[in-house]
Design an enzyme around this catalytic site. Structure first.
Site, mmCIF file in Angstrom:
data_model
loop_
_atom_site.group_PDB
_atom_site.id
_atom_site.type_symbol
_atom_site.label_atom_id
_atom_site.label_comp_id
_atom_site.label_asym_id
_atom_site.label_seq_id
_atom_site.Cartn_x
_atom_site.Cartn_y
_atom_site.Cartn_z
ATOM 1 N N THR A 10 -7.317 -7.421 25.299
ATOM 2 C CA THR A 10 -8.498 -7.283 24.462
ATOM 3 C C THR A 10 -8.471 -8.305 23.317
ATOM 4 O OG1 THR A 10 -9.852 -5.676 23.289
ATOM 5 C CG2 THR A 10 -7.472 -5.529 22.934
ATOM 6 N N ALA A 11 -9.675 -8.618 22.783
ATOM 7 C CA ALA A 11 -9.781 -9.662 21.748
ATOM 8 C C ALA A 11 -8.856 -9.377 20.565
ATOM 9 C CB ALA A 11 -11.225 -9.782 21.281
ATOM 10 N N ASP B 204 -19.949 -11.714 32.169
ATOM 11 C CA ASP B 204 -20.553 -11.776 30.841
ATOM 12 C C ASP B 204 -20.635 -13.222 30.378
ATOM 13 O OD1 ASP B 204 -20.626 -9.111 30.776
ATOM 14 O OD2 ASP B 204 -19.012 -8.828 29.326
ATOM 15 N N MET C 60 -17.369 -7.424 16.830
ATOM 16 C CA MET C 60 -18.824 -7.570 16.683
ATOM 17 C C MET C 60 -19.289 -7.334 15.249
ATOM 18 S SD MET C 60 -20.224 -5.827 20.190
ATOM 19 C CE MET C 60 -19.159 -4.412 20.269
ATOM 20 N N GLY D 126 -15.340 -9.932 29.278
ATOM 21 C CA GLY D 126 -14.425 -10.502 28.290
ATOM 22 C C GLY D 126 -13.454 -9.434 27.799
ATOM 23 N N GLY D 127 -12.223 -9.835 27.492
ATOM 24 C CA GLY D 127 -11.240 -8.891 26.944
ATOM 25 C C GLY D 127 -10.887 -7.822 27.947
ATOM 26 N N PRO E 73 10.589 -58.204 60.824
ATOM 27 C CA PRO E 73 11.510 -59.134 61.493
ATOM 28 C C PRO E 73 12.782 -58.426 61.966
ATOM 29 C CG PRO E 73 10.878 -59.965 59.312
ATOM 30 C CD PRO E 73 10.334 -58.594 59.427
ATOM 31 N N LYS F 183 -25.304 -10.516 27.490
ATOM 32 C CA LYS F 183 -26.100 -9.869 26.455
ATOM 33 C C LYS F 183 -25.756 -10.572 25.165
ATOM 34 C CE LYS F 183 -24.647 -5.910 27.821
ATOM 35 N NZ LYS F 183 -23.958 -4.770 27.858
ATOM 36 N N PRO G 213 -9.360 -12.724 26.326
ATOM 37 C CA PRO G 213 -10.197 -13.268 25.251
ATOM 38 C C PRO G 213 -10.682 -14.698 25.451
ATOM 39 C CG PRO G 213 -7.887 -13.204 24.594
ATOM 40 C CD PRO G 213 -7.949 -12.593 25.949
ATOM 41 N N VAL H 101 12.779 -46.700 53.917
ATOM 42 C CA VAL H 101 11.540 -46.059 53.454
ATOM 43 C C VAL H 101 10.488 -46.124 54.550
ATOM 44 C CG1 VAL H 101 9.723 -46.111 51.712
ATOM 45 C CG2 VAL H 101 12.066 -46.685 51.076
HETATM 46 N N1 SAH Z 1 -14.340 -6.008 25.820
HETATM 47 C C1 SAH Z 1 -14.082 -7.031 24.833
HETATM 48 C C2 SAH Z 1 -14.933 -6.857 23.608
HETATM 49 C C3 SAH Z 1 -16.388 -7.012 23.843
HETATM 50 S S1 SAH Z 1 -17.319 -6.864 22.397
HETATM 51 C C4 SAH Z 1 -12.596 -7.038 24.483
HETATM 52 O O1 SAH Z 1 -11.867 -6.141 24.890
HETATM 53 O O2 SAH Z 1 -12.178 -7.966 23.825
HETATM 54 C C5 SAH Z 1 -17.515 -8.552 21.926
HETATM 55 C C6 SAH Z 1 -16.723 -8.841 20.672
HETATM 56 O O3 SAH Z 1 -15.363 -9.049 20.974
HETATM 57 C C7 SAH Z 1 -17.136 -10.098 19.975
HETATM 58 O O4 SAH Z 1 -18.284 -9.895 19.170
HETATM 59 C C8 SAH Z 1 -15.906 -10.391 19.147
HETATM 60 O O5 SAH Z 1 -15.850 -9.557 18.006
HETATM 61 C C9 SAH Z 1 -14.816 -9.975 20.082
HETATM 62 N N2 SAH Z 1 -14.317 -11.117 20.842
HETATM 63 C C10 SAH Z 1 -14.299 -11.267 22.171
HETATM 64 N N3 SAH Z 1 -13.714 -12.425 22.517
HETATM 65 C C11 SAH Z 1 -13.337 -13.026 21.372
HETATM 66 C C12 SAH Z 1 -12.660 -14.238 21.042
HETATM 67 N N4 SAH Z 1 -12.260 -15.092 21.990
HETATM 68 N N5 SAH Z 1 -12.431 -14.530 19.759
HETATM 69 C C13 SAH Z 1 -12.822 -13.688 18.795
HETATM 70 N N6 SAH Z 1 -13.449 -12.521 19.020
HETATM 71 C C14 SAH Z 1 -13.709 -12.199 20.307
#
Ligand code: SAH
Length: 477
Positions: free
Chosen positions: A325-326, A242, A377, A295-296, A43, A264, A219, A23
């Site tokens: 998407t969510a 966002d 939303m 997001g999404g 040694p 927003k 998401p 080693v």
């Molecule tokens: N562009 C995004 C949506 C934006 S609008 C997409 O494609 O997912 C924002 C809404 O998306 C939120 O109010 C909610 O309704 C939904 N959303 C986004 N992320 C989420 C999550 N992790 N869990 C549950 N709802 C989610």
């Protein structure tokens, strides 16, 4: 971090090896290949170390270790396998403020050595901080398979060209873009082509304005990012994101990238869409590569379309990277198939945000059965939503599921019927971001991990948080 990762320049620096076994010889060989001047105290020497002694200039002290041996060395590696000796070496090293590695003996180590992938001058070091060395070695093996053998050669060629490239391309941002192009195309070919490619690329004119990438972050769970999104995150100079984008995802960005949050929030106007559009145009015009992280998916209720239009009208380059998407992410997390041969022939993505959109939706069509509604939303509009759907003929006993913060560690799932929706949401204090699924498919999935289904019995939020544990990914949540 439990350990600070670093690469040491050991050229011509004295290092001490205690032990003469196999080693110790392995460690000695590694230190020798990094240019260290080695002293071995032992040694006796086993065959591998004897061989090293014949081939390399190292100094052997044929005796037991003495605490005074440590003095004058930059590093000590101890591999005697004798606990008492290991302890004495570590203590002497600590006393002299010299870093010490006692092989396979973590408590006595003031430094540890990583598993390495060697494509010198490119070296990848992997460590689990002693927690799971086998895992570190597996990760090393995966990286080993990922990196072409010629990569070291490519890095050496790049080093030869560095000064000339710096001379020709003065702006650091442009220079980085140049090298990214070289390495991206060189990885696709044989690394040996790199030398010929560099002058050709250097001659080609480089774009002076930046570009924008409209990127979907999914998401929440970082595992649901696309590879293209990850690449954008790692290349962008600026990330305009966002509020919904999770910290775990932002942590994957290039370290020196500028981060701009333009959230927003429901009910508050932190940045108007016009301000965001103008910001993107301004950043791209200044030559930046901008990752607009949403997001999404950027084009589903994300106003990505407006941003793309603003960039297009300004005559600027942009690219769209779709995301999960969510609706897809949250449905998967709750085990809900959005379509199903027996239960739903179609799925509609709907937003119930604001008075206008509630009034302008096509309710007769949305109230039809054998379809799934995925509502974005909608949290503040549940009572109106239920009223409209039931008035247009969707039965009050239609199954529903609410997925709050889907795919994140804070995910909650609540199931029930359309008629119970408002009560359920109130009892469970559902907050944005949440997805609402309406339709027969919402009955499917694994309710074992869901919140209580009867509105009256729902406990307060604190107790809920204790009761509900939901993994970040996977069916059945
Ligand atoms: N562009 C995004 C949506 C934006 S609008 C997409 O494609 O997912 C924002 C809404 O998306 C939120 O109010 C909610 O309704 C939904 N959303 C986004 N992320 C989420 C999550 N992790 N869990 C549950 N709802 C989610």
């Amino acid at each position: 971090m439990n350990y600070f990762p670093a690469f040491l320049d050991l050229h011509g620096r004295r290092c001490l090896i205690v032990g003469g076994g196999e080693v110790a010889a392995r460690k000695a060989r590694l230190l020798h290949s990094a240019g260290a001047e080695l002293t071995v105290v032992a040694p006796r020497l086993a065959a591998p170390m004897q061989q090293l002694l014949r081939n390399a200039a190292l100094c052997w002290q044929a005796r037991e270790f003495d605490a005074a041996d440590v003095a004058g060395h930059w590093l000590v590696v101890s591999a005697t396998g004798v606990p008492e000796v290991e302890r004495r070496v570590a203590a002497a090293a600590a006393q002299a403020r010299v870093f010490c590695n006692s092989v396979d003996n973590l408590p006595q180590c003031s430094f540890i050595t990583p598993a390495i992938v060697d494509r010198s001058p490119l070296v990848v070091a992997v460590s689990s901080g002693g927690a799971a060395p086998v895992l570190a070695r597996q990760v090393r093996a995966r990286i080993e398979a990922l990196l072409p053998a010629g990569l070291g050669r490519l890095a050496r060629v790049a080093a030869e060209w560095r000064d000339r490239v710096r001379h020709k391309i003065a702006a650091p941002a442009e220079r980085r873009m140049f090298w990214e192009r070289v390495f991206e195309s060189a990885q696709a070919r044989d690394a040996a082509d790199a030398a010929e490619m560099i002058p050709a690329l250097l001659d080609a004119s480089l774009p002076s304005t930046g570009e924008a990438w409209l990127v979907g972050a999914g998401p929440g769970d970082p595992d649901l990012l696309t590879l293209a999104a990850l690449r954008c995150l790692q290349q962008a100079d600026v990330i305009v994101h966002d509020r919904l984008v999770s910290p775990e995802i932002l942590a994957l960005a290039r370290r020196d990238a500028e981060m701009i949050a333009v959230g927003k929030k429901p009910g508050c106007m932190a940045n108007s869409q016009e301000q965001i559009n103008a910001l993107l145009v301004e950043l791209v015009c200044s030559g930046k590569r901008v990752c607009r992280l949403k997001g999404g998916d950027p084009f589903i209720f994300g106003r990505g379309g407006e941003e793309a239009q603003a960039l297009m009208e300004a005559g600027l380059a942009y690219r769209v990277v779709p995301g999960i998407t969510a609706a897809s992410g949250c449905a998967a997390a709750a085990g809900i198939p959005l379509t199903h041969r027996d239960a739903a022939q179609s799925v509609a993505f709907v937003t119930a945000h604001g008075k206008d959109s509630i009034d302008t939706l096509d309710w007769p069509s949305l109230a039809r059965d054998r379809q799934t509604l995925a509502v974005y939303m909608g949290v503040r509009r549940f009572p109106e939503l239920v009223g409209k759907l039931v008035a247009h003929g969707r039965p009050a006993n239609t199954p529903i599921a609410i997925v709050e913060r889907g795919t994140t560690s804070a995910q909650r799932i609540v199931r029930g019927t359309l008629g119970q929706l408002s009560l359920l949401a109130e009892a469970h204090r559902i907050e944005a971001p949440a997805m609402l699924f309406i339709g027969e498919v919402a009955r499917l999935g694994d309710p074992a991990t869901d919140e209580a289904m009867t509105p009256g019995a729902a406990p307060g939020r604190q107790r809920l948080a204790l009761r509900v544990t939901v993994p970040a990914t996977g069916r059945g949540a």
